[in-house]
Design an enzyme around this catalytic site. Structure first.
Site, mmCIF file in Angstrom:
data_model
loop_
_atom_site.group_PDB
_atom_site.id
_atom_site.type_symbol
_atom_site.label_atom_id
_atom_site.label_comp_id
_atom_site.label_asym_id
_atom_site.label_seq_id
_atom_site.Cartn_x
_atom_site.Cartn_y
_atom_site.Cartn_z
ATOM 1 N N GLN A 46 0.819 -1.210 0.000
ATOM 2 C CA GLN A 46 0.000 0.000 0.000
ATOM 3 C C GLN A 46 0.849 1.255 0.000
ATOM 4 O OE1 GLN A 46 -3.509 -0.044 -0.484
ATOM 5 N NE2 GLN A 46 -2.604 -2.002 -1.043
ATOM 6 N N HIS B 48 1.675 2.876 -3.363
ATOM 7 C CA HIS B 48 0.633 3.541 -4.146
ATOM 8 C C HIS B 48 0.967 5.008 -4.382
ATOM 9 C CE1 HIS B 48 -2.748 1.088 -5.302
ATOM 10 N NE2 HIS B 48 -2.753 0.477 -4.143
ATOM 11 N N GLU C 259 -9.342 1.667 5.450
ATOM 12 C CA GLU C 259 -9.830 1.265 4.130
ATOM 13 C C GLU C 259 -9.598 -0.235 3.943
ATOM 14 O OE1 GLU C 259 -8.854 2.204 -0.584
ATOM 15 O OE2 GLU C 259 -7.327 2.533 0.954
ATOM 16 N N HIS C 260 -8.343 -0.655 4.041
ATOM 17 C CA HIS C 260 -7.980 -2.072 3.995
ATOM 18 C C HIS C 260 -7.533 -2.485 5.401
ATOM 19 C CE1 HIS C 260 -6.955 -0.497 -0.104
ATOM 20 N NE2 HIS C 260 -7.660 -1.554 -0.458
ATOM 21 N N ASP D 113 -7.232 -6.550 -4.180
ATOM 22 C CA ASP D 113 -6.994 -5.499 -5.168
ATOM 23 C C ASP D 113 -7.213 -6.002 -6.586
ATOM 24 O OD1 ASP D 113 -6.491 -3.258 -3.714
ATOM 25 O OD2 ASP D 113 -4.317 -3.309 -3.913
ATOM 26 N N HIS E 54 -54.188 17.245 1.173
ATOM 27 C CA HIS E 54 -53.836 15.829 1.358
ATOM 28 C C HIS E 54 -55.060 15.053 1.857
ATOM 29 C CE1 HIS E 54 -49.690 17.160 0.979
ATOM 30 N NE2 HIS E 54 -49.233 15.924 1.164
#
Length: 427
Positions: free
Chosen positions: A255, A258, A322-323, A356, A415
């Site tokens: 990660q 990235h 996230e992960h 992934d 109504h």
């Protein structure tokens, strides 16, 4: 990596801070580009493509000839891998289909729910140092299963004005209907307002850097939905002495490579494991082609020691990764008590990389703590639920008086009249 021992709970917010800018830091730039694209369309897209991507393109659309060229330049081995991943992603997302739900809430009152595809969706695929063709699988496959009629893809070109062949091959394989060579804020603005080259879409999907993330959030102010705030990638691993330090380090680095604004965290009840992982990270880092990027991300990352599992899970839920990889003896405890995470990977042989690419789950996930309130992308992300009802004469008699009373109590006479007229007609 930064080692932190037994941080006090009152310090967790500071300890777990992401290395990202706030919306306020970027919002002015984004709004400016949005205004330009809304006013002048393609000319502005070309202007910023030249400024940011260092290439001027007369035609922003990918041609059939470019797609054919890409098909021929992608190796058969990679094609086979992409096809395997596509099959697994299709299997998992097709299993998420649900049928019509119907119930009679009262005699003569039928209510049901059905799902319909979002007709026009936009996919943002990052390019640059890592062309994420895998993200096309994660977005275009469920979009096709959902039945979206228009699937638009934007991705930034290289300095030669081209997209990575694997991006074009995968997009064509997955049924993308239009591919545009434009990236960044201007791509999100183009999908928001529509230009000559980019159709206006109803919902935008896909990860990106901090600028793209803020641009997506600004798009929601202009009537376009987004999947979630998905910014720089992040990973948290919880590991004890049953984990393999080399495996853990490899996941952290997967990660970290990235981007420089990615963040990785190890939480452990074992100081021995923390020391072993730290050494493995340094050793493995030197072998990576993207080591300079990973090294900068590692500088933003943490090795956190806590004394017990309960403190660990509390801290993990506060972070909302996230992960999230769980490599501990007591994995059931962590799985049961995890409340906030985008996607969970369990055991020594479940690397985050599998999710992934090819296990079948989706890798477009909430970052920056948004896992506390957002889901990752799934089949329902490309659909909306519609409710239906049909009331018979018997049904309106069964619920009509209640509707009249409630409408009158709210002061909404029209109504009430809509029901009273019908009830009177049945007398």
């Amino acid at each position: 990596m930064n080692k932190i021992n037994n941080p006090k709970r009152e310090d967790w917010t500071t300890v777990l801070k992401r290395p990202t800018q706030t919306v306020a830091d970027i919002e002015g730039l984004v709004n400016g580009i949005f205004r330009e694209v809304a006013a002048d369309g393609d000319s502005i897209l070309k202007k910023y493509t030249k400024q940011f991507d260092k290439v001027y393109l007369e035609n922003l659309l990918v041609s059939d000839a470019e797609i054919e060229e890409a098909k021929n330049s992608v190796s058969q081995e990679l094609k086979t891998a992409i096809q395997l991943a596509k099959a697994n992603i299709e299997t998992f997302h097709k299993a998420q289909k649900t049928g019509r739900i119907e119930v009679e809430t009262a005699p003569g009152v039928s209510c049901w729910q059905e799902k319909r595809p979002i007709q026009k969706v936009g996919l943002y695929i990052p390019g640059g140092t890592a062309p994420l063709f895998s993200t096309i699988l994660m977005l275009a496959v469920p979009a096709a299963i959902a039945g979206c009629s228009e699937i638009v893809l934007c991705s930034p070109p290289d300095k030669e004005g081209k997209l990575n062949p694997a991006i074009l091959y995968t997009a064509n394989l997955c049924g993308v209907t239009k591919i545009i060579k434009v990236g960044g804020i201007q791509a999100i603005a183009g999908m928001t307002f529509g230009t000559k080259s980019i159709p206006r879409v109803y919902k935008i999907f896909g990860p990106g850097n901090q600028y793209v993330t803020v641009a997506k959030q600004i798009a929601t102010k202009h009537g376009v939905a987004i999947d979630m705030p998905a910014g720089p990638s992040e990973l948290l691993v919880v590991a004890d002495d049953t984990a393999d330090a080399a495996f853990v380090a490899s996941d952290l680095l997967s990660q970290a490579e990235h981007g420089v604004d990615s963040q990785v965290i190890l939480v452990s009840t074992s100081k021995k494991m923390i020391d072993a992982v730290e050494k493995e990270v340094e050793a493995q880092l030197e072998e990576l082609p993207r080591k300079e990027i990973a090294r900068k991300a590692i500088a933003n990352s943490k090795l956190i020691y806590v004394e017990d599992d309960q403190t660990a899970i509390d801290l993990i839920n506060e972070y909302g990764p996230e992960h999230y990889i769980v490599c501990v003896a007591n994995e059931d405890f962590y799985i049961e008590h995890t409340q906030n995470a985008g996607s969970v990977f369990i055991g020594n042989y479940t690397p985050e990389s599998a999710g992934d690419y090819a296990s079948g789950t989706n890798h477009t996930l909430p970052t920056n703590g948004y896992a506390k309130q957002y889901s990752g992308v799934n089949l329902d992300s490309f659909m909306k639920s519609m409710t239906f009802q049909k009331i018979t004469s018997e049904g309106i008699q069964n619920i009509g008086n209640a509707v009249e009373l409630m409408a009158e109590a709210e002061g909404l006479q029209a109504h009430k009249n809509a029901v009273t007229l019908r009830l009177n007609s049945l007398e």
